[in-house]
Design an enzyme around this catalytic site. Structure first.
Site, PDB file in Angstrom:
ATOM      1  CE1 TYR A 176      17.630  -1.985  12.491  1.00  0.00           C
ATOM      2  CE2 TYR A 176      19.219  -3.118  13.900  1.00  0.00           C
ATOM      3  CZ  TYR A 176      17.979  -2.540  13.716  1.00  0.00           C
ATOM      4  OH  TYR A 176      17.077  -2.513  14.756  1.00  0.00           O
ATOM      5  CG  ASP A 204      10.836  -1.146  11.272  1.00  0.00           C
ATOM      6  OD1 ASP A 204      12.055  -1.093  11.519  1.00  0.00           O
ATOM      7  OD2 ASP A 204      10.035  -1.813  11.959  1.00  0.00           O
ATOM      8  CG  HIS A 272      11.830  -1.051  15.288  1.00  0.00           C
ATOM      9  ND1 HIS A 272      12.588  -1.321  14.176  1.00  0.00           N
ATOM     10  CD2 HIS A 272      12.698  -1.092  16.334  1.00  0.00           C
ATOM     11  CE1 HIS A 272      13.849  -1.501  14.534  1.00  0.00           C
ATOM     12  NE2 HIS A 272      13.938  -1.374  15.844  1.00  0.00           N
TER      13      HIS A 272
END
Length: 383
Positions: A176, A204, A272
């Site tokens: 991330y 996402d 996800h």
């Protein structure tokens, strides 16, 4: 018109009322009815990937199992991920020599050789399933010769995970990222030093996941900030590392086309695991959209996909559209409850299922599979 609308309404109501089976009823509970509560079933008695889910549900503390199991909102996207494959039926061809199908399982992912066209998706907190954390996932992937993509928010650090890798084992690193270049350079450097061959950037989750089930047990989203993620940002990230950066979380044909414009080496279709926004389509539906509107994308870059995959036939359907490799997250997190041997067993089961399902569909070579093997008209009665 009113009659048609009424019929649709009644049908929709029936579908909405239909009970949801998180695990299919294949006799698991009856077969293991005498097993003491909380005890894991013998590994060699598990016959399919859903069995690992059932075993983990019986064995793990509710909070730990919930972290893996939960989805966003009412979990309709999670449910759809599991059910969508059955809406698209196979068109098996017969009188085909399929006897060499197993020899066609090996594939390449970004130029790296693997024994099968599937991989272990990034999933956080391996320690919730096993006190050894991600050790079993790394070692199981090596034993099965498939790709493992560790999550940045794993229980073990990037460096600790690397200590369990075989000398020649290829892994990618999920991350991330935000606008903090210092932190980004640091995580890139750690991934490179630990031998990762690619960065998988999750795009996402620009905001917190709306996870009701998880909130009840205090195991909500690990990435809860609002994050600026743009194409300009991606172009900037490419200047900070020599590793290829894969974009995980592409959910439309438009973004897939944008990825081609920005020279992304590979995209990863994913919602996800249905954990971010309820109502998002399954990656299979996104792959169908790309096939229908811009099929050239599958040859312009590599396309991966995960989400709800539990059977060999699910993998076959994604490969038929042009997906290069298929990811699985939850099934391997559940398998990791058994450690390395559990992960290896899950890999072996899926390899076998892909081979026999492809063979029974009349596919002689997985590398020459094409969309005609599936009827892409959705049958909602089979949902």
């Amino acid at each position: 018109m009113r009659t048609a609308l009424l019929s649709f309404s009644v049908l929709g109501g029936a579908l909405a009322a239909r009970p949801f089976l998180n695990e299919p009823d294949t006799g698991f509970d009856e077969y293991f009815a005498d097993l003491p509560a909380g005890e894991l079933p013998p590994l060699d008695k598990l016959v399919g990937l859903p069995d690992f889910d059932a075993a983990a549900r019986r064995h793990l503390p509710t909070q730990n199992y919930t972290y893996y199991r939960n989805g966003a909102g009412g979990e309709w996207s999670y449910r759809n991920n599991l059910e969508v494959y059955n809406r698209y039926r196979l068109r098996p061809r017969t009188m085909v020599d399929i006897t060499n199908i197993e020899s066609t399982l090996p594939t390449t992912i970004l130029g790296h050789n693997f024994s099968a066209p599937f991989f272990i998706s990034p999933a956080a907190r391996g320690g919730y399933g096993n006190t050894d954390g991600e050790k079993g996932l790394v070692e199981g992937a090596a034993a099965g010769d498939i790709l493992y993509i560790p999550a940045q928010l794993a229980s073990l650090t990037i460096e600790e995970i690397a200590t369990f890798k075989k000398d020649d084992q290829v892994t990618f690193q999920q991350v991330y990222l935000d606008s903090n270049d210092t932190a980004t350079k640091e995580v890139f450097a750690r991934a490179e030093k630990s031998g990762s061959k690619a960065i998988v950037f999750t795009v996402d989750s620009a905001a917190d996941g709306n996870r009701h089930r998880a909130a009840r047990y205090g195991v909500g989203s690990a990435d809860s900030a609002y994050t600026l993620i743009t194409w300009d940002f991606y172009d900037h990230l490419r200047t900070l590392t020599d590793l290829p950066i894969v974009l995980k979380g592409i959910q439309t044909v438009e973004d897939a086309q944008k990825a081609v414009e920005h020279q992304v080496p590979a995209i990863y279709l994913s919602n996800h695991g249905g954990r971010q926004i309820d109502g998002a389509r399954s990656p299979l539906e996104v792959a169908i959209e790309i096939h229908e509107q811009a099929p050239e994308i599958f040859s312009q870059l590599e396309v991966y996909a995960d989400g709800g995959v539990r059977y060999g036939a699910d993998v076959v359907k994604l490969l038929a559209l042009g997906v290069k490799a298929v990811g699985l997250g939850r099934p391997f997190m559940y398998a990791n409850v058994y450690g390395t041997e559990g992960v290896k067993r899950a890999i072996d089961i899926l390899k076998h299922e892909i081979a026999i399902d492809a063979a029974n569909a009349g596919i002689a070579d997985l590398k020459k599979i094409d969309p005609s093997i599936v009827d892409w008209t959705p049958n909602w009665a089979l949902a």
